[in-house]
Design a protein around this motif. Structure first.
Motif, PDB file in Angstrom:
ATOM      1  N   ASP A  94      32.403  44.043  31.077  1.00 59.90           N
ATOM      2  CA  ASP A  94      32.247  43.612  32.466  1.00 59.90           C
ATOM      3  C   ASP A  94      31.848  44.799  33.330  1.00 59.90           C
ATOM      4  N   ILE A  95      30.702  44.735  33.970  1.00 59.19           N
ATOM      5  CA  ILE A  95      30.213  45.868  34.756  1.00 59.19           C
ATOM      6  C   ILE A  95      31.088  46.137  35.978  1.00 59.19           C
ATOM      7  N   ASP A  96      31.918  45.182  36.364  1.00 59.86           N
ATOM      8  CA  ASP A  96      32.787  45.360  37.515  1.00 59.86           C
ATOM      9  C   ASP A  96      34.125  46.004  37.155  1.00 59.86           C
ATOM     10  N   TRP A  97      34.329  46.258  35.874  1.00 57.34           N
ATOM     11  CA  TRP A  97      35.586  46.837  35.407  1.00 57.34           C
ATOM     12  C   TRP A  97      35.347  48.207  34.769  1.00 57.34           C
ATOM     13  N   GLN A  98      36.409  48.999  34.760  1.00 54.88           N
ATOM     14  CA  GLN A  98      36.487  50.178  33.914  1.00 54.88           C
ATOM     15  C   GLN A  98      37.517  49.905  32.827  1.00 54.88           C
ATOM     16  N   ALA A  99      37.348  50.491  31.666  1.00 53.91           N
ATOM     17  CA  ALA A  99      38.281  50.279  30.564  1.00 53.91           C
ATOM     18  C   ALA A  99      38.493  51.591  29.820  1.00 53.91           C
ATOM     19  N   CYS A 128      38.685  47.547  39.433  1.00 55.11           N
ATOM     20  CA  CYS A 128      39.594  47.028  38.411  1.00 55.11           C
ATOM     21  C   CYS A 128      39.526  47.928  37.179  1.00 55.11           C
ATOM     22  N   LEU A 129      40.689  48.343  36.704  1.00 54.12           N
ATOM     23  CA  LEU A 129      40.782  49.207  35.532  1.00 54.12           C
ATOM     24  C   LEU A 129      41.710  48.578  34.519  1.00 54.12           C
ATOM     25  N   TYR A 130      41.284  48.558  33.243  1.00 56.02           N
ATOM     26  CA  TYR A 130      42.152  48.107  32.166  1.00 56.02           C
ATOM     27  C   TYR A 130      42.495  49.298  31.276  1.00 56.02           C
ATOM     28  N   ILE A 131      43.803  49.490  31.024  1.00 59.39           N
ATOM     29  CA  ILE A 131      44.287  50.558  30.145  1.00 59.39           C
ATOM     30  C   ILE A 131      44.927  49.909  28.928  1.00 59.39           C
ATOM     31  N   TYR A 132      44.371  50.172  27.775  1.00 61.75           N
ATOM     32  CA  TYR A 132      44.831  49.571  26.527  1.00 61.75           C
ATOM     33  C   TYR A 132      45.641  50.594  25.738  1.00 61.75           C
ATOM     34  N   SER A 180      43.015  48.078  47.267  1.00 57.94           N
ATOM     35  CA  SER A 180      41.796  48.847  47.024  1.00 57.94           C
ATOM     36  C   SER A 180      41.412  48.852  45.551  1.00 57.94           C
ATOM     37  N   SER A 181      42.406  48.759  44.670  1.00 55.97           N
ATOM     38  CA  SER A 181      42.105  48.674  43.247  1.00 55.97           C
ATOM     39  C   SER A 181      43.268  48.065  42.486  1.00 55.97           C
ATOM     40  N   LEU A 182      42.939  47.435  41.367  1.00 50.35           N
ATOM     41  CA  LEU A 182      43.908  46.838  40.458  1.00 50.35           C
ATOM     42  C   LEU A 182      43.894  47.598  39.145  1.00 50.35           C
ATOM     43  N   VAL A 183      45.084  47.908  38.633  1.00 50.07           N
ATOM     44  CA  VAL A 183      45.202  48.582  37.346  1.00 50.07           C
ATOM     45  C   VAL A 183      46.064  47.722  36.428  1.00 50.07           C
ATOM     46  N   TYR A 184      45.476  47.289  35.327  1.00 50.75           N
ATOM     47  CA  TYR A 184      46.189  46.484  34.331  1.00 50.75           C
ATOM     48  C   TYR A 184      46.605  47.410  33.190  1.00 50.75           C
ATOM     49  N   LEU A 185      47.905  47.656  33.101  1.00 48.55           N
ATOM     50  CA  LEU A 185      48.429  48.596  32.125  1.00 48.55           C
ATOM     51  C   LEU A 185      48.902  47.847  30.878  1.00 48.55           C
ATOM     52  N   ASP A 186      48.031  47.791  29.874  1.00 47.52           N
ATOM     53  CA  ASP A 186      48.319  47.046  28.643  1.00 47.52           C
ATOM     54  C   ASP A 186      48.895  45.672  29.009  1.00 47.52           C
ATOM     55  N   ALA A 187      48.191  45.017  29.929  1.00 48.16           N
ATOM     56  CA  ALA A 187      48.728  43.844  30.607  1.00 48.16           C
ATOM     57  C   ALA A 187      47.929  42.585  30.314  1.00 48.16           C
ATOM     58  N   PRO A 239      51.572  44.356  16.818  1.00 48.38           N
ATOM     59  CA  PRO A 239      50.169  43.983  16.929  1.00 48.38           C
ATOM     60  C   PRO A 239      49.563  44.243  18.293  1.00 48.38           C
ATOM     61  N   GLY A 240      50.376  44.440  19.300  1.00 50.33           N
ATOM     62  CA  GLY A 240      49.848  44.691  20.631  1.00 50.33           C
ATOM     63  C   GLY A 240      49.333  43.422  21.299  1.00 50.33           C
ATOM     64  N   ILE A 241      49.143  43.516  22.624  1.00 51.29           N
ATOM     65  CA  ILE A 241      48.629  42.357  23.359  1.00 51.29           C
ATOM     66  C   ILE A 241      47.348  42.665  24.120  1.00 51.29           C
ATOM     67  N   GLY A 242      46.983  43.943  24.194  1.00 52.37           N
ATOM     68  CA  GLY A 242      45.937  44.333  25.120  1.00 52.37           C
ATOM     69  C   GLY A 242      44.501  44.226  24.653  1.00 52.37           C
ATOM     70  N   LYS A 243      44.267  44.168  23.339  1.00 47.21           N
ATOM     71  CA  LYS A 243      42.896  44.305  22.859  1.00 47.21           C
ATOM     72  C   LYS A 243      41.924  43.257  23.406  1.00 47.21           C
TER      73      LYS A 243
END
Length: 235
Positions: free
Chosen positions: A205-210, A182-186, A95-102, A192-196
């Motif tokens: 992207d209008i199909d994503w939340q961030a 789809c949700l991206y959590i940064y 139903s949804s995908l969550v990318y956690l600093d991924a 330096p991090g990898i998520g930015k």
């Protein structure tokens, strides 16, 4: 009630979700935290044949054997590769995908393609010089911005990671993009991090939340309560 499947990142295991899974279950949800082959409590299975497809099949096996559907599938860090591969094969189950600093790959990309060149080189060098050609040693938790109280706990549990999972390009048909949410959590609290770059792309992207959380890379350890609330809202 929602069913959550939480996929850990490199060097970790299902143990890293301990705090978040407890909070989700207390709120009445079902939670699965599979440990990928060769990692965590399955580190005794580590071998030179484990690749990205192995880990995708690990999670697909959980969905199949537990007969799961309408799930929230969350992947942390390297786990973003895994959940993308899973969703591309069974988008109807998610139903949804969550990318956690991924990492968020496109077809034909590998982990090494998506990371800074210095990191990619250090992983290959680690395997060559200290890991029998196929094992990548974990970096200290401090490198990932883990809070001081939990660094020793994380370092005790992280284990070597199979290099082939970083080298193998993912093969996608684009079906994962059919998943409705789809949700991206940064995580902004480590450098330096990898998520930015993935966060920036998601914002446009209008199909994503961030969104952002002000903590280190191991969000599930640094901010379990806040992450739990975000996951519940993502349903």
């Amino acid at each position: 009630m929602t069913t959550f499947v939480l996929v850990h990142g490199a060097w970790q295991g299902g143990w890293c979700w301990k705090r978040v899974s407890a909070l989700l279950r207390k709120a009445g949800h079902d939670v699965f935290t599979p440990t990928l082959t060769g990692l965590g409590e399955r580190s005794h299975l580590l071998n030179d044949r484990i690749d990205l497809e192995t880990h995708i099949q690990d999670v697909l096996g959980v969905l199949r054997c537990e007969e799961l559907s309408d799930i929230v599938l969350c992947g942390h860090s390297y786990g973003g590769m895994v959940i993308t591969g899973v969703a591309d094969k069974v988008p109807q189950a998610i139903s949804s995908l969550v990318y956690l600093d991924a990492l968020v790959p496109e077809d034909g990309q590998s982990v090494l393609d998506l990371l800074p060149s210095d990191d990619a080189s250090s992983f290959k060098e680690s395997a060559r010089t200290k890991g029998q050609g196929f094992r990548v040693a974990p970096s200290p938790a401090e490198v990932f911005g883990v809070n001081a109280e939990d660094q020793a706990w994380v370092d005790r549990r992280n284990v070597d990671h199979p290099l082939k999972t970083f080298e193998q390009p993912i093969r996608l048909n684009g079906l994962w993009k059919q998943v409705p949410g789809c949700l991206y959590i940064y995580a902004t609290g480590w450098s330096p991090g990898i998520g930015k770059p993935f966060f920036d792309r998601a914002e446009l992207d209008i199909d994503w939340q961030a969104m952002t959380l002000s903590c280190g890379h191991y969000v599930m350890i640094d901010m379990p309560k806040e992450l739990t609330q975000v996951l519940i809202r993502s349903t």
